[in-house]
Enzyme design. Structure first.
Site: not given
Ligand code: PLP
Length: 388
Positions: A73, A156, A184, A206, A243, A331
């Site tokens: 995102t 997705n 994906q 992830h 960082t 969502c």
């Protein structure tokens, strides 16, 4: 997989790979700041630069073209902007043309104003309408700036693969910039940024078995770059200050190394399981609609509608049977919204659809249990057309 539950929601998040977990744990113990010049800092810098090479290798890019972010995102919000630079020269982007089936991370248009975002329709088969794209780009007013096109490689919800190389040709012929959300696709299709013809790729840790909280924007070159989204200490060559999240980046890189190996072989095993499940579903309920079955899809996804069963009811019913799947994309509220992907494909979205997405840890026994759960849920649903 834990207990007797079956996790079939890999497109929402893939389980953490052992290799990624170990890489995160050992990075946790490194004490320095990667920007410090002392030995401790340099150890972290080495970790991050090695990680950059690993993530670059996953998509055939140069290490110098990888910008680490907090996820896909953020990478989308970094690249989807009217303000670019070509070296030191400002470069204006006039409009964003995004496909109607993009994930909200892209569909929301990043830093473009809403009226500068234009939707590219898809065909009923769920593929970007190439003729419509040509027409939109031909009509683009270049005085506003260059056109930017955003199309995902793999959807997705449906798993449908988009013809990115053809799209890239159209974009190039019209002097535009192509952004491809490859979230994906990574680890499920061989990825090569040059062959795809994309100017930018978006990745997420992830979704490939890395930890949450890392992602990347990968550029084809290094000259044409978006204005930074996060300004500050100038990390990531000024493209993304702050960082670096070395723990998540280490896990992301370990996952990238792992899923980059033997993609074809792994996916054909996964696709065989998925196809077995779909055949069992069709045998149990001949009226099940499997979206995208006739077009090119990644091998791990099944997106289906069972007439007479609402998606949210179906999701709960499967959950009670011990199967974790999802109704379209997750969502943040956990609510099941109508699928914009089904709507874009011209399918009545009111009933919704359920998504099963699997991966390399999925076993044949789990597929059988999922098929049995499906048969139960299908048998219990209200007959289509019958009053409640
Ligand atoms: N793009 C696609 C296609 C996705 O499936 C997702 C996650 O669902 C995202 C972008 C957003 O990824 P992240 O969670 O890393 O921000």
């Amino acid at each position: 997989m834990s207990g007797s539950r079956i996790y079939m929601d890999w497109n929402a998040t893939a389980p953490l790979l052992t290799e990624a977990r170990e890489a995160c744990l050992s990075a946790l113990d490194l004490v320095g700041n990667p920007s410090s010049v002392h030995g401790e800092g340099r150890a972290l810098r080495t970790l991050i630069e090695n990680a950059r090479r690993d993530v670059a290798a996953l998509c055939g890019a140069k290490a110098a073209s990888v910008i680490f972010t907090s996820g896909a995102t953020e990478a989308a919000n970094l690249v989807l902007t009217p303000d670019f630079r070509m070296g030191r020269t400002p470069l204006k982007i006039g409009r964003l043309y995004a496909s109607a089936i993009e994930h909200p991370a892209v569909r929301e248009g990043g830093r473009f104003s809403h009226d500068a975002v234009c939707e590219i329709p898809v065909t009923p088969a769920g593929i970007v309408d190439l003729q419509a794209l040509r027409e939109l780009l031909t009509a683009h007013d270049r005085q506003l700036g260059l056109p930017m096109v955003a199309v995902m490689l793999v959807n997705n919800e449906t798993g449908i693969i988009q013809p990115i190389a053809e799209i890239a040709e159209i974009v190039r012929a019209n002097g535009g910039i192509l952004v491809v959300d490859a979230v994906q696709a990574a680890g499920r299709l061989p990825l090569a940024i040059e062959e795809l013809g994309a100017d930018f790729l978006i990745l997420s840790s992830h979704k490939i078995g890395g930890p949450k909280g890392a992602g990347a924007l990968v550029a084809r070159g290094e000259v044409m770059m978006p204005a930074p989204l996060i300004r500050g200490g100038g990390q990531e060559k000024g493209h993304r200050s702050g960082t670096e999240n070395s723990v998540a980046i280490a896990g992301f890189a370990a996952a990238a190394r792992k899923v980059g190996e033997g993609v074809g072989q792994r996916m054909s095993m996964i696709a065989a399981l998925r196809d077995k499940l779909e055949n069992a579903m069709l045998a149990a309920a001949a009226d099940v609609v499997i979206h995208g079955r006739d077009v090119s899809r990644v091998g791990n996804t099944t997106f289906f509608t069972l007439p007479g069963l609402k998606a949210e009811t179906g999701q709960i019913a499967f959950d009670l049977e011990g199967v974790a799947l999802s109704a379209g994309s997750a969502c943040s509220s956990g609510k099941v919204g109508q699928s914009h992907v089904l709507t874009a494909m011209g399918y009545d979205p009111r009933q919704g659809a359920l998504r099963i997405s699997i991966g390399e840890l999925t076993t044949a026994a789990e597929i059988e249990r999922c098929a049995a759960a499906f048969a139960k849920v299908a048998a219990r649903r209200r007959a289509p057309g019958r009053a409640a």
